[in-house]
Design a protein around this motif. Structure first.
Motif, mmCIF file in Angstrom:
data_model
loop_
_atom_site.group_PDB
_atom_site.id
_atom_site.type_symbol
_atom_site.label_atom_id
_atom_site.label_comp_id
_atom_site.label_asym_id
_atom_site.label_seq_id
_atom_site.Cartn_x
_atom_site.Cartn_y
_atom_site.Cartn_z
ATOM 1 N N THR A 1 0.727 -1.265 0.005
ATOM 2 C CA THR A 1 -0.019 -0.017 0.071
ATOM 3 C C THR A 1 0.938 1.237 -0.124
ATOM 4 O O THR A 1 0.561 2.112 -0.371
ATOM 5 C CB THR A 1 -0.882 -0.218 1.269
ATOM 6 N N SER A 2 2.108 1.192 0.683
ATOM 7 C CA SER A 2 2.991 2.322 0.715
ATOM 8 C C SER A 2 2.423 3.648 0.938
ATOM 9 O O SER A 2 2.513 4.760 0.290
ATOM 10 C CB SER A 2 3.627 2.484 -0.725
ATOM 11 N N LYS A 3 1.749 3.704 2.141
ATOM 12 C CA LYS A 3 1.009 4.942 2.583
ATOM 13 C C LYS A 3 2.019 6.004 3.359
ATOM 14 O O LYS A 3 1.696 7.188 3.461
ATOM 15 C CB LYS A 3 -0.218 4.743 3.198
ATOM 16 N N SER A 4 2.581 5.353 4.262
ATOM 17 C CA SER A 4 3.580 6.057 5.054
ATOM 18 C C SER A 4 4.600 6.936 4.458
ATOM 19 O O SER A 4 4.780 6.636 3.277
ATOM 20 C CB SER A 4 4.269 5.173 6.054
ATOM 21 N N SER A 5 5.118 7.869 5.163
ATOM 22 C CA SER A 5 6.037 8.902 4.556
ATOM 23 C C SER A 5 7.433 8.343 4.259
ATOM 24 O O SER A 5 8.178 7.525 5.059
ATOM 25 C CB SER A 5 6.252 10.085 5.359
ATOM 26 N N ASP B 1 4.907 -0.746 5.551
ATOM 27 C CA ASP B 1 4.117 -0.900 4.253
ATOM 28 C C ASP B 1 4.689 -0.697 3.048
ATOM 29 O O ASP B 1 3.954 -0.613 1.954
ATOM 30 C CB ASP B 1 2.945 0.218 4.396
ATOM 31 N N HIS B 2 5.914 -0.448 2.894
ATOM 32 C CA HIS B 2 6.707 -0.317 1.844
ATOM 33 C C HIS B 2 7.454 -1.525 1.615
ATOM 34 O O HIS B 2 7.799 -2.319 2.640
ATOM 35 C CB HIS B 2 7.845 0.965 1.965
#
Length: 298
Positions: A68-72, A182-183
């Protein structure tokens, strides 16, 4: 199956980290400085991870779609400072004291991590962990050989750096288990190592590693240290820690202790007594016991 794969990844990563002190000692013997050693490791590591990341994007772009890769990404980059701080403090400790002593001090991250968990996240250690901490502190005296040598011969600055490295390592493990999961692991590792590289170059400005003569002699160490210390451990920990969990990951990562001590004894010819080996063994057993999960009530 995922947990087994994660466990294998953590073991290999920890063993790779355990090899570092031997090569760092060898690099110091060749006349290289702390800034040069940490700088070349971080630079090569960032470049190698970047190449791996680029290769995966070209060969298997679908790999990245399941995240999903939502974090910074900036947060991951900044968190990489923890990796750089560990290298700096640990390698400074290795410079001042025997590698076999430096790794024992680094392993104090076990109880330091529990203390930080309590201070930051209000996670109170259970009775087993409290007893384990006391045992580790006691057996550390055996493992460091305090009872067999003159205290005046011990470089206390090196001991302080070793304990600070343990604190930084505890922070690194907490950060790795909580930030950027999440990455894709390869992207997370690349960002963290790049952050560490930027931090080290700002701190030391080791641009001498670019000079022809220095580069010719230093590049073999740079390749070894970056592969075993910068590429494999963060990448494998980023992959394995979320699958094993912090407790099991802590047990498995302890394999770096016997690896480092044995290599110090075999390769560097450092004096490691039977009593010190006993201390190391007790520390390992204690780490296993305090991190084993509770048996379910029947």
């Amino acid at each position: 199956m995922d947990k087994i794969k994660g466990a294998i990844a953590v073991i290999i990563g920890a063993a790779s980290f355990g090899v570092l002190s031997t090569f760092v000692k060898m690099a110091y013997a060749e006349g290289f400085t702390l800034g040069e050693v940490t700088g070349v490791q971080a630079l090569y590591g960032a470049l190698l991870l970047g190449l791996i990341l680029l290769s995966i994007k070209i060969i298997r772009p679908s790999y990245f779609r399941k995240y999903t890769s939502k974090s910074s990404k900036w947060l991951i980059l900044i968190s990489g400072i923890s990796t750089g701080v560990v290298s700096i403090l640990y390698y400074k400790s290795v410079e001042l004291i025997p590698a076999s002593l430096a790794i024992v001090l680094l392993m104090q991250y076990i109880w330091i991590g529990q203390l930080l968990e309590f201070i930051i996240f209000s996670v109170k250690p259970n009775r087993k962990q409290q007893i384990g901490t006391i045992v580790i502190l006691g057996t550390t005296l055996l493992a460091t050989g305090v009872f067999e040598q003159n205290l005046r011969s011990v470089n206390f600055s090196g001991v302080i750096y070793g304990l600070l490295a343990a604190t930084a390592y505890a922070v690194f493990i907490m950060v790795n288990g909580r930030v950027g999961n999440d990455h894709p692991p390869i992207l997370k590792s690349t960002l963290m190592v790049t952050g560490a590289c930027i931090f080290i170059f700002i701190l030391f400005r080791p641009f001498s590693i670019m000079e022809k003569d220095t580069f010719t002699e230093l590049w073999p160490y740079g390749l070894l240290l970056s592969t075993l210390g910068t590429v494999l451990p963060p990448l494998l920990f980023a992959y394995g820690m979320p699958k094993t969990g912090i407790s099991l990951g802590s047990i498995l990562s302890a394999v770096e202790l016997p690896v480092a001590v044995c290599l110090s004894y075999i390769v560097l010819r450092e004096v490691v007594s039977v009593l010190q080996f006993v201390g190391v063994a007790v520390i390992l057993i204690t780490i296993m016991v305090i991190n084993l999960p509770k048996k379910p009530n029947t």
